[in-house]
Enzyme design. Structure first.
Site, mmCIF file in Angstrom:
data_model
loop_
_atom_site.group_PDB
_atom_site.id
_atom_site.type_symbol
_atom_site.label_atom_id
_atom_site.label_comp_id
_atom_site.label_asym_id
_atom_site.label_seq_id
_atom_site.Cartn_x
_atom_site.Cartn_y
_atom_site.Cartn_z
ATOM 1 N N ASP A 41 -28.196 -0.499 8.597
ATOM 2 C CA ASP A 41 -27.573 0.703 8.016
ATOM 3 C C ASP A 41 -28.448 1.902 8.297
ATOM 4 O O ASP A 41 -29.672 1.780 8.395
ATOM 5 C CB ASP A 41 -27.370 0.539 6.508
ATOM 6 N N THR A 97 -14.258 3.979 7.904
ATOM 7 C CA THR A 97 -13.258 4.672 8.731
ATOM 8 C C THR A 97 -12.432 5.553 7.782
ATOM 9 O O THR A 97 -11.287 5.237 7.465
ATOM 10 C CB THR A 97 -12.330 3.668 9.449
ATOM 11 N N LYS A 217 -2.903 -5.484 7.905
ATOM 12 C CA LYS A 217 -3.940 -5.015 6.969
ATOM 13 C C LYS A 217 -3.537 -3.689 6.305
ATOM 14 O O LYS A 217 -3.605 -3.539 5.085
ATOM 15 C CB LYS A 217 -5.270 -4.860 7.716
ATOM 16 N N ARG A 257 13.182 -12.105 -7.744
ATOM 17 C CA ARG A 257 12.686 -11.540 -6.482
ATOM 18 C C ARG A 257 12.273 -10.068 -6.626
ATOM 19 O O ARG A 257 12.250 -9.332 -5.653
ATOM 20 C CB ARG A 257 13.755 -11.704 -5.385
ATOM 21 N N GLY A 268 -5.923 5.829 -7.243
ATOM 22 C CA GLY A 268 -7.251 6.195 -6.757
ATOM 23 C C GLY A 268 -7.865 5.075 -5.941
ATOM 24 O O GLY A 268 -7.186 4.125 -5.543
ATOM 25 N N CYS A 271 -9.028 2.440 -1.008
ATOM 26 C CA CYS A 271 -8.108 1.666 -0.152
ATOM 27 C C CYS A 271 -6.688 2.243 -0.128
ATOM 28 O O CYS A 271 -6.179 2.614 0.924
ATOM 29 C CB CYS A 271 -8.054 0.220 -0.611
HETATM 30 N N1 SAJ Z 1 -2.562 1.197 -9.701
HETATM 31 C C1 SAJ Z 1 -1.429 1.574 -10.375
HETATM 32 N N2 SAJ Z 1 -0.456 0.651 -10.599
HETATM 33 C C2 SAJ Z 1 -0.579 -0.647 -10.202
HETATM 34 C C3 SAJ Z 1 -1.750 -1.037 -9.519
HETATM 35 C C4 SAJ Z 1 -2.719 -0.100 -9.278
HETATM 36 O O1 SAJ Z 1 -1.273 2.747 -10.751
HETATM 37 O O2 SAJ Z 1 0.352 -1.425 -10.455
HETATM 38 C C5 SAJ Z 1 -3.604 2.165 -9.398
HETATM 39 C C6 SAJ Z 1 -4.981 1.766 -9.936
HETATM 40 O O3 SAJ Z 1 -5.172 2.194 -11.236
HETATM 41 C C7 SAJ Z 1 -5.904 2.445 -8.943
HETATM 42 C C8 SAJ Z 1 -5.134 2.357 -7.622
HETATM 43 O O4 SAJ Z 1 -3.781 2.196 -7.982
HETATM 44 O O5 SAJ Z 1 -6.104 3.790 -9.263
HETATM 45 C C9 SAJ Z 1 -5.573 1.231 -6.722
HETATM 46 O O6 SAJ Z 1 -5.545 0.016 -7.445
HETATM 47 P P1 SAJ Z 1 -5.720 -1.445 -6.838
HETATM 48 O O7 SAJ Z 1 -5.562 -2.399 -7.950
HETATM 49 O O8 SAJ Z 1 -4.827 -1.624 -5.689
HETATM 50 O O9 SAJ Z 1 -7.239 -1.438 -6.483
HETATM 51 P P2 SAJ Z 1 -8.096 -1.179 -5.150
HETATM 52 O O10 SAJ Z 1 -7.916 0.175 -4.593
HETATM 53 O O11 SAJ Z 1 -9.470 -1.588 -5.515
HETATM 54 O O12 SAJ Z 1 -7.434 -2.148 -4.141
HETATM 55 C C10 SAJ Z 1 -8.004 -3.291 -3.697
HETATM 56 C C11 SAJ Z 1 -7.218 -3.589 -2.448
HETATM 57 N N3 SAJ Z 1 -7.992 -4.480 -1.644
HETATM 58 C C12 SAJ Z 1 -8.222 -4.224 -0.341
HETATM 59 O O13 SAJ Z 1 -7.859 -3.233 0.233
HETATM 60 C C13 SAJ Z 1 -9.037 -5.209 0.366
HETATM 61 C C14 SAJ Z 1 -5.819 -4.120 -2.828
HETATM 62 O O14 SAJ Z 1 -5.168 -4.596 -1.678
HETATM 63 C C15 SAJ Z 1 -5.900 -5.234 -3.838
HETATM 64 O O15 SAJ Z 1 -4.592 -5.619 -4.200
HETATM 65 C C16 SAJ Z 1 -6.633 -4.744 -5.080
HETATM 66 O O16 SAJ Z 1 -7.951 -4.294 -4.681
HETATM 67 C C17 SAJ Z 1 -6.786 -5.833 -6.137
HETATM 68 O O17 SAJ Z 1 -5.935 -6.700 -6.240
HETATM 69 O O18 SAJ Z 1 -7.725 -5.778 -6.911
#
Ligand code: SAJ
Length: 444
Positions: A41, A97, A217, A257, A268, A271
């Site tokens: 790094d 990225t 992805k 379904r 937020g 990802c």
């Molecule tokens: N959120 C909502 N409603 C939902 C789910 C999430 O408003 O039903 C919001 C969360 O509060 C957050 C944002 O969306 O602000 C993202 O939430 P997330 O649960 O998707 O969390 P991340 O961003 O940490 O996403 C990661 C992702 N992993 C990768 O990219 C490798 C996602 O694909 C996974 O589904 C998620 O983690 C997980 O399951 O924890």
């Protein structure tokens, strides 16, 4: 030749380029199963910490793995990439990225890494890219660049594969091992050799080609983003009709379904706010308007939260200006200390613009986005006119409303951005309660 390569695999020296939370998880797990791993790094602080056996990030289980593998000599870290790359048999690239202000992918970190890799590429090396990429990058950019810099041919002289990470903060180690890992090679030999390598750590490996893996992805998080945008629009419809979004989604999801996600104060994290733009990189918004509209809907939710706050304070006969507003949570999701791209940032910014006093409490995050920080829940709530719930931390789910009522100012208001409180209990106790996707029915 390929069989021979695979036979010797365990003696390979692995170089992990980019030691952020994905790179370090990768490095620590491969070192744990017996590989000699060097994590590279440009950040000297990260390198110093890792070499001292300290995890620079707060990820459950990672500290133990790093201290153990550094002690056993299987893992080390360095900033000196050119020298190190020469000594590697496999290079795993996990540099960032990001998307820029123009919402286009910034591949400069990747290109810089590839230039050093290309110059140091030797026969039979495997290069695996784990960073999230816009579709087509492997074929159109990575392959030609590495071939021209090295003078070697992919899939015969060296191997190249796209192996995207699928880990979430807070459960990175478990997900690295248990989530099926996509392995998309540039050519069948590359796919096979990369699949063998990752099969040493990941329980399930799914072989495909690089472009399909790139699209799959970025499609995963885009699907979640679009689904959440749909839930957020439903929430607004519920507010319009005096219905409750939590009941609506629960009922709709009894259809075998249907799986509607949860509405909230916005989306937020690193990802979901990024991958839709990577998926649609090099296209105009109008070409894929569903995806862009979803982003816009989710980005607009913090404004909706602030509008609910204005309405709640108005109902209490108070002006937003000079009101004291408490924001619970700056983390972008529950029970983590990560505030990257959190909807709280935009909520706090807008409240400031309205000349209200904002105070923040988060049991995990130090970032306050410029608001005053309270060191306890009690301190944050005392004398507040309105409470905004921005993050669904477990601590906030167990709020004692009776005590809160005593601590807050007269006619206290709550804006529940996560719908974690019981609206009826809050209303019965005398709170003015507003929630995303909830409007009190005038007549039952
Ligand atoms: N959120 C909502 N409603 C939902 C789910 C999430 O408003 O039903 C919001 C969360 O509060 C957050 C944002 O969306 O602000 C993202 O939430 P997330 O649960 O998707 O969390 P991340 O961003 O940490 O996403 C990661 C992702 N992993 C990768 O990219 C490798 C996602 O694909 C996974 O589904 C998620 O983690 C997980 O399951 O924890």
């Amino acid at each position: 030749m390929l069989e021979k390569n695979i036979e010797n695999m365990k003696s390979w020296r692995l170089i992990v380029l980019g030691s952020g939370y994905v790179g370090l998880t990768t490095a620590a797990l491969f070192a744990t199963v017996g590989y000699n791993v060097t994590a590279v790094d440009m950040n000297k602080e990260i390198v110093k910490n890792v070499n001292g056996g300290i995890s620079p990030i707060n990820e459950p289980g990672l500290q133990e793995l790093i201290s153990h593998t550094v002690q056993s000599g299987k893992l080390k870290a360095t900033v000196n990439s050119d020298l190190t790359l020469n000594q590697g048999d496999t290079i795993l690239i996990s540099v960032q990225t990001p998307v820029g202000k123009n919402k286009k992918a910034n591949l400069s970190f990747l290109m810089k890494a590839l230039e050093s890799v290309g110059k140091n590429l030797k026969k039979r090396m495997l290069i695996a890219i784990c960073s999230t990429l816009p579709p087509g990058t492997m074929k159109k950019e990575v392959k030609p660049l590495l071939e021209s810099l090295s003078g070697l041919k992919v899939d015969t002289d060296f191997y190249l594969a796209y192996v995207p990470e699928r880990i979430a903060p807070g459960k990175a180690l478990q997900e690295f091992i248990e989530s099926p890992r996509l392995v998309g090679g540039i050519g069948p030999n590359s796919t096979k050799i990369a699949a063998e390598l990752f099969g040493n750590v990941c329980k399930t490996v799914i072989e495909t080609d690089a472009t399909t893996a790139e699209i799959a992805k970025t499609a995963e998080n885009t699907f979640r983003d679009v689904n959440i945008a749909f839930a957020n629009q439903l929430a607004l419809i519920c507010e319009q009709h005096g219905a409750d979004i939590t009941k609506v989604i629960k009922l709709a999801n009894t259809h075998p379904r249907v799986n509607i996600h949860t509405s909230g104060p916005g989306v937020g994290g690193p990802c979901l706010t990024k991958d839709p733009y990577l998926l649609t990189h090099q296209s105009k918004p109008e070409d894929y308007d569903l995806i862009y509209t979803a982003r816009k809907i989710n980005d607009n939710m913090p404004t909706h939260i602030v509008n609910l706050t204005i309405q709640a304070l108005k109902k209490a006969g108070k002006d937003v200006k000079n009101s004291k507003i408490t924001i619970l949570g700056t983390a972008y999701k529950a029970n983590i200390d990560d505030s990257r791209f959190s909807p709280s940032e935009s909520i706090i910014q807008k409240i400031k613009e309205l000349d209200a006093t904002s105070i923040v409490y988060d049991p995990y995050c130090t970032n306050t986005f410029g608001a005053k920080k309270a060191t306890s829940l009690h301190e944050s709530i005392e004398g507040a006119d309105c409470l905004i719930i921005a993050t669904d931390h477990t601590e906030f789910k167990n709020l004692n409303l009776t005590i809160m009522k005593q601590l807050m100012n007269d006619k206290p208001a709550i804006v529940d951005g996560r719908r974690i409180l019981n609206p009826h209990e809050a209303e019965d106790l005398g709170f003015i309660y507003y929630g995303v996707g909830y409007r009190k029915k005038e007549i039952d």
